[in-house]
Design a protein around this motif. Structure first.
Motif: not given
Length: 353
Positions: A71-80, A98-100
């Motif tokens: 989790s610390n290494c990624i920056e996902p875009l919502s929705p995931v 990440h609030d996604v």
């Protein structure tokens, strides 16, 4: 291809050779040998808030640490989309940190039910769908997602995600591959065009080498593995003598408690599994345990050489996946998201359009 000089060197080793010793021997005895060196991308960590302690309830410590490191290494875009989610532990942490919004897909209904219950209890934006991604049932979920994550999805599970994510033009992918040998194909099918041009053929057995590592096993587990190898080889030496068949005889897996009862008890059990118990009174097991340990020492020496190529093989397979994404227009990085002591499967492929 046999390498007589290397074989001769190996037979002269009194102890199991170290990685550096193996590398020097390869330099000395294999013409044109060069070690594989990979220049890693710099890791970029996100400053994330720690979740409440109850988030890790029911998750083994090492697994939870892997999830947190991922989790610390990624920056996902919502929705995931969380691919092959299990109970959705990764998705829950991503939703919190990440609030996604998370859509977790998993083929086992009971895991979906348990995961959905936990998500509702924690008031997280996460919902589950039971699908079989190998049957194409994950495509609908991909259409409504902007990014997808998969932590240790095995074999065809993560390659299916890569191929279908490319088809759908997904904006962001974060995948940690695992178990490359769990595939429908007898011979490895490279994903990338460059990989398809390589003069290399890999069977499922060859692919197993990429994940054959026990660095995270405890001392007791490693000791029992050594005992089991010696017992199996000792029994095999016995069965070759009584059956006069000079081929290795595969026997089923056994409980670890059986190994603590000694070689004779193990061998009696193995003889029953293969309907060879009538031979026990004719040829006892005396001396075969020591022979098993001798054979196991030789196996460990040979494996020390093959283990040298474990990481390069895994990197080759990961690069094949990264190149497939790059050839499809993605910007791709390969990173180590955690130390190998936490998990040997510590490679992370990130891809973005």
């Amino acid at each position: 291809m046999a390498e007589p000089n290397l074989c001769s060197w190996l037979s002269q080793q009194r102890n199991c050779p170290t990685e550096s010793t193996v590398e020097q021997a390869l330099y000395d005895h294999i013409k044109g040998f060069e070690p594989f060196i990979f220049e890693w991308e710099a890791l970029s960590y996100v400053d994330l808030s720690l979740p409440p302690n109850y988030f890790s309830a029911g998750i083994k410590g090492r697994k939870w640490e892997q999830i947190a490191a991922f989790s610390n290494c990624i920056e996902p875009l919502s929705p995931v989309l969380e691919w092959c989610a299990g109970k959705g532990h990764l998705g829950k942490l991503l939703a919190y940190q990440h609030d996604v919004s998370i859509h977790s897909v998993e083929w086992q209904a009971e895991l979906c039910e348990a995961g959905q219950k936990e998500a509702e209890q924690r008031q997280l934006s996460q919902h589950f769908t039971q699908v079989d991604v190998l049957k194409g049932e994950g495509k609908a979920a991909l259409k409504s997602a902007k990014s997808a994550v998969a932590l240790h999805a095995c074999g065809d599970l993560h390659t299916t995600l890569i191929e279908q994510a490319i088809e759908e033009g997904l904006a962001y992918l974060a995948i940690s591959p695992c178990c490359y040998h769990l595939t429908q194909y007898a011979q490895y099918q490279p994903l990338s065009k460059l990989g398809q041009q390589a003069r290399i053929q890999l069977s499922q057995e060859n692919l197993t080498l990429a994940v054959k590592q026990v660095s995270t096993a405890g001392r007791r587990e490693q000791r029992l593995k050594r005992i089991e190898l010696a017992y199996r080889l000792g029994f095999d030496s016995w069965q070759r003598k009584v059956t006069e068949n000079d081929c290795y005889l595969t026997i089923p897996s056994c409980s670890k408690s059986l190994l603590t009862e000694g070689f004779e008890v193990f061998s009696l059990w193995a003889a029953e599994q293969k309907a060879l118990q009538t031979y026990v009174s004719e040829i006892p097991f005396d001396g075969f345990e020591a022979l098993g340990y001798l054979r196991s020492e030789h196996v460990q020496k040979v494996e020390a050489v093959s283990q040298y190529f474990r990481r390069p093989l895994e990197l080759w397979l990961v690069l094949d996946r990264a190149l497939k994404l790059q050839e499809s227009g993605y910007h791709v990085t390969i990173e180590k998201f955690c130390d190998k002591a936490l998990t040997p499967r510590n490679l992370l492929v990130r891809a973005s359009l």
